[in-house]
Design an enzyme around this catalytic site. Structure first.
Site, short mmCIF file in Angstrom:
data_model
loop_
_atom_site.label_atom_id
_atom_site.label_comp_id
_atom_site.label_asym_id
_atom_site.label_seq_id
_atom_site.Cartn_x
_atom_site.Cartn_y
_atom_site.Cartn_z
N LYS A 14 0.84 -1.22 0.00
CA LYS A 14 0.00 0.00 0.00
C LYS A 14 0.87 1.26 0.00
O LYS A 14 0.60 2.20 -0.74
CB LYS A 14 -0.90 0.06 1.25
CG LYS A 14 -1.88 -1.06 1.40
CD LYS A 14 -2.81 -0.83 2.59
CE LYS A 14 -2.17 -0.91 3.95
NZ LYS A 14 -1.91 -2.23 4.49
N ARG A 89 -9.97 0.37 8.86
CA ARG A 89 -9.52 -0.99 9.13
C ARG A 89 -10.57 -1.80 9.90
O ARG A 89 -10.35 -2.99 10.16
CB ARG A 89 -8.25 -0.95 9.96
CG ARG A 89 -6.97 -1.18 9.14
CD ARG A 89 -5.80 -0.94 10.07
NE ARG A 89 -4.60 -1.61 9.75
CZ ARG A 89 -3.51 -0.96 9.30
NH1 ARG A 89 -3.55 0.31 9.04
NH2 ARG A 89 -2.40 -1.62 9.11
N ARG A 128 11.44 -5.53 4.79
CA ARG A 128 11.16 -4.12 4.51
C ARG A 128 12.00 -3.22 5.41
O ARG A 128 12.11 -3.46 6.60
CB ARG A 128 9.66 -3.89 4.77
CG ARG A 128 9.21 -2.46 4.75
CD ARG A 128 7.74 -2.35 4.56
NE ARG A 128 6.94 -2.77 5.70
CZ ARG A 128 5.61 -2.70 5.73
NH1 ARG A 128 4.94 -2.26 4.69
NH2 ARG A 128 4.94 -3.10 6.79
N ARG A 163 10.95 -1.50 10.74
CA ARG A 163 9.89 -1.14 11.69
C ARG A 163 9.81 -2.19 12.78
O ARG A 163 9.94 -3.38 12.51
CB ARG A 163 8.55 -1.07 10.94
CG ARG A 163 8.28 0.30 10.36
CD ARG A 163 7.07 0.31 9.48
NE ARG A 163 5.90 -0.37 10.04
CZ ARG A 163 4.76 -0.46 9.41
NH1 ARG A 163 4.61 0.09 8.20
NH2 ARG A 163 3.74 -1.07 9.95
N ARG A 174 -0.53 -9.16 13.29
CA ARG A 174 -1.14 -8.11 12.47
C ARG A 174 -2.00 -8.73 11.37
O ARG A 174 -3.08 -8.23 11.03
CB ARG A 174 -0.05 -7.22 11.83
CG ARG A 174 0.59 -6.30 12.83
CD ARG A 174 1.90 -5.76 12.32
NE ARG A 174 1.74 -4.88 11.18
CZ ARG A 174 2.69 -4.63 10.28
NH1 ARG A 174 3.86 -5.23 10.36
NH2 ARG A 174 2.46 -3.82 9.28
P1 AMP Z 1 0.57 0.41 9.04
O1 AMP Z 1 1.70 1.36 8.94
O2 AMP Z 1 -0.60 0.80 8.17
O3 AMP Z 1 0.99 -1.02 8.81
O4 AMP Z 1 0.02 0.50 10.55
C1 AMP Z 1 0.87 0.17 11.64
C2 AMP Z 1 0.03 -0.07 12.88
O5 AMP Z 1 -0.67 1.14 13.24
C3 AMP Z 1 -1.06 -1.12 12.77
O6 AMP Z 1 -0.56 -2.44 12.96
C4 AMP Z 1 -2.00 -0.68 13.88
O7 AMP Z 1 -1.46 -1.02 15.16
C5 AMP Z 1 -1.96 0.84 13.78
N1 AMP Z 1 -2.99 1.35 12.84
C6 AMP Z 1 -2.77 1.98 11.64
N2 AMP Z 1 -3.93 2.32 11.05
C7 AMP Z 1 -4.91 1.89 11.87
C8 AMP Z 1 -6.33 1.91 11.81
N3 AMP Z 1 -6.99 2.43 10.76
N4 AMP Z 1 -7.01 1.37 12.85
C9 AMP Z 1 -6.39 0.85 13.93
N5 AMP Z 1 -5.05 0.76 14.05
C10 AMP Z 1 -4.31 1.28 13.04
#
Ligand code: AMP
Length: 217
Positions: A14, A89, A128, A163, A174
Site C-alpha cells: 500500500k 480498518r 522491509r 519497523r 497483524r
Molecule cells: P501500518 O503502517 O498501516 O501497517 O500500521 C501500523 C500499525 O498502526 C497497525 O498495525 C495498527 O497497530 C496501527 N494502525 C494503523 N492504522 C490503523 C487503523 N486504521 N485502525 C487501527 N489501528 C491502526
C-alpha cells in the site's frame, strides 16, 4: 481526482503504491500508520496510547483513528484528492467515515483491494526497511526496491531502519487482526459497488499499472 482507499493486508505494498500514485497524480497521501508513528515520535498522549498496541500488532482505538482522519482530510492539500493507506480498518471506522464524508460533502471515491497471499506479505514485511527521515520504503531482497548502497537511503543518505512491528512474530498477529477485523470491509464496499481488485506482483510496476487502469477507468 477520485479519492482512493487501499484495502489490503499488512505489507501488501500500500505504501509503495501510494508513493508512486502521489508522484503521478499529486494525491495527498494519508497513512494512519505514519500519522501514529509521528505521534509516538512527538511523545503526544495519542502516541503514548498507541505505542504499546502497535508493538503488539494490535489495532489502535477507532476513536483515536477517526480523530486523526477528520483532522487530516480537512487540510487544504486534500481538496484535489487523497489516498487512504491503512484506513478504514474496521467496520465501525468505515461507517463513521461514511458519516464524516456526508457531513463534509466529500466523495468516498474508489476502494482498491490488493490481492496478496500471506506468505508473500510475510516475506515482504520481514525484509522491509524504511528511511526514518523521508519515509521512503525499501526492500532488501527485491532488486527493484533495494537501496543503491546497502542499508542507506538513496536520497537522504541516512541509515535505513526496520519497523519494530515488522518482525515475523508481530506480522502474524497483524495479519490475524486484518483477517478478523478488516476483511469484512471487502463485502461492505463490494455491496456499495465501489470495490476494485488488483494483484500484488513481484514487480511494483505491474501492480502500479493495474492501479492506474482502475483509476483512469
Ligand atoms: P501500518 O503502517 O498501516 O501497517 O500500521 C501500523 C500499525 O498502526 C497497525 O498495525 C495498527 O497497530 C496501527 N494502525 C494503523 N492504522 C490503523 C487503523 N486504521 N485502525 C487501527 N489501528 C491502526
Amino acid at each position: 481526482m477520485k479519492n482512493i482507499i487501499f484495502l489490503a493486508p499488512p505489507a501488501a505494498g500500500k505504501g509503495t503504491l501510494s508513493e508512486m500514485l502521489v508522484e503521478k497524480y499529486g494525491y495527498a497521501h494519508i497513512s494512519t500508520g505514519d500519522l501514529l508513528r509521528e505521534e509516538i515520535k512527538n511523545k503526544t498522549e495519542i502516541g503514548k496510547q498507541a505505542e504499546g498496541l502497535m508493538k503488539e500488532g494490535k489495532f489502535v482505538s477507532d476513536e483515536v483513528i477517526i480523530k486523526l482522519i477528520s483532522n487530516r482530510i480537512t487540510k487544504s492539500d486534500c481538496e484535489n484528492g487523497y489516498i487512504l493507506d491503512g484506513f478504514p480498518r474496521t467496520l465501525n471506522q468505515a461507517k463513521e467515515y461514511d458519516e464524516l464524508l456526508s457531513k463534509l460533502g466529500k466523495d468516498l471515491g474508489v476502494v482498491i483491494y490488493i490481492n496478496i497471499d500471506k506468505e508473500m506479505a510475510m516475506k515482504r514485511a520481514c525484509s522491509r526497511i524504511t528511511c526514518p527521515k523521508c519515509g521512503r520504503i525499501y526492500n532488501k531482497y527485491s532488486n527493484e526496491m533495494k537501496p543503491k548502497v546497502e542499508n542507506i537511503c538513496d536520497d537522504c543518505k541516512v541509515t535505513l531502519q526496520q519497523r519494530s512491528d515488522d518482525s515475523e512474530q508481530t506480522f502474524v498477529k497483524r495479519f490475524d487482526e486484518y483477517v478478523s477485523k478488516t476483511m469484512p470491509l471487502y463485502d461492505y464496499y463490494k455491496n456499495k459497488g465501489v470495490l476494485e481488485i488488483i494483484n500484488a506482483y513481484e514487480s511494483k510496476y505491474e501492480t502500479f499499472n493495474e492501479a492506474v487502469k482502475v483509476i483512469e477507468r
